[in-house]
Design a protein around this motif. Structure first.
Motif, mmCIF file in Angstrom:
data_model
loop_
_atom_site.group_PDB
_atom_site.id
_atom_site.type_symbol
_atom_site.label_atom_id
_atom_site.label_comp_id
_atom_site.label_asym_id
_atom_site.label_seq_id
_atom_site.Cartn_x
_atom_site.Cartn_y
_atom_site.Cartn_z
ATOM 1 N N PHE A 1 0.829 -1.204 0.000
ATOM 2 C CA PHE A 1 0.000 0.000 0.000
ATOM 3 C C PHE A 1 0.863 1.253 0.000
ATOM 4 C CE2 PHE A 1 -2.166 3.382 2.344
ATOM 5 C CZ PHE A 1 -3.268 3.563 1.517
ATOM 6 N N VAL A 2 1.895 1.277 0.816
ATOM 7 C CA VAL A 2 2.780 2.441 0.882
ATOM 8 C C VAL A 2 3.509 2.623 -0.447
ATOM 9 C CG1 VAL A 2 4.864 3.366 1.981
ATOM 10 C CG2 VAL A 2 3.032 2.405 3.378
ATOM 11 N N ASP A 3 3.974 1.537 -1.045
ATOM 12 C CA ASP A 3 4.644 1.623 -2.339
ATOM 13 C C ASP A 3 3.708 2.145 -3.427
ATOM 14 O OD1 ASP A 3 7.020 0.731 -1.297
ATOM 15 O OD2 ASP A 3 6.776 -1.338 -2.006
ATOM 16 N N ASP A 4 2.471 1.674 -3.419
ATOM 17 C CA ASP A 4 1.496 2.143 -4.408
ATOM 18 C C ASP A 4 1.165 3.620 -4.197
ATOM 19 O OD1 ASP A 4 1.472 -0.330 -5.536
ATOM 20 O OD2 ASP A 4 -0.445 -0.958 -4.643
ATOM 21 N N ALA A 5 1.011 4.025 -2.944
ATOM 22 C CA ALA A 5 0.725 5.426 -2.657
ATOM 23 C C ALA A 5 1.897 6.315 -3.071
ATOM 24 C CB ALA A 5 0.419 5.607 -1.170
ATOM 25 N N THR B 1 4.165 10.239 -6.755
ATOM 26 C CA THR B 1 5.278 10.548 -7.654
ATOM 27 C C THR B 1 4.776 10.789 -9.076
ATOM 28 O OG1 THR B 1 6.771 9.220 -6.317
ATOM 29 C CG2 THR B 1 7.486 9.711 -8.550
ATOM 30 N N GLY B 2 3.883 9.949 -9.550
ATOM 31 C CA GLY B 2 3.333 10.108 -10.892
ATOM 32 C C GLY B 2 2.547 11.394 -11.051
ATOM 33 N N LEU B 3 1.724 11.720 -10.059
ATOM 34 C CA LEU B 3 0.966 12.972 -10.119
ATOM 35 C C LEU B 3 1.893 14.185 -10.072
ATOM 36 C CD1 LEU B 3 -2.067 12.133 -7.802
ATOM 37 C CD2 LEU B 3 -2.057 12.346 -10.287
#
Length: 88
Positions: free
Chosen positions: A12-16, A21-23
């Motif tokens: 979850f932390v990696d996905d967040a 980062t992408g945004l």
């Protein structure tokens, strides 16, 4: 059981982190687009294209060399001057 909970939390932390980062990169790309257009128009000798190619090669070699997790740094990721470190 504890490792499953830790794995879920880390995922979850990696996905967040990847989402933020992408945004941030998308927002920075929109903001920096006029400056990039001016820089590309003023680049007569093709120095910018050569620097971008060199940076891409360095980044792929670096990513391949280390497979462990990277630390998340907002200042380092979203700084428009992060590619100018070789000038100092």
């Amino acid at each position: 059981m504890q490792t499953l909970a830790v794995d879920i939390a880390v995922t979850f932390v990696d996905d967040a982190t990847a989402l933020v980062t992408g945004l941030g990169r998308a927002a920075l790309k929109v903001v920096m687009a006029p400056i990039d257009r001016i820089a590309n128009a003023c680049d007569i000798a093709g120095v910018l294209a050569e620097r971008r190619a060199t940076f891409r090669m360095w980044r792929t070699n670096r990513a391949r060399a280390r497979h462990e997790r990277r630390r998340f740094s907002l200042l380092g990721r979203f700084s428009p001057f992060r590619h100018l470190a070789h000038l100092t």
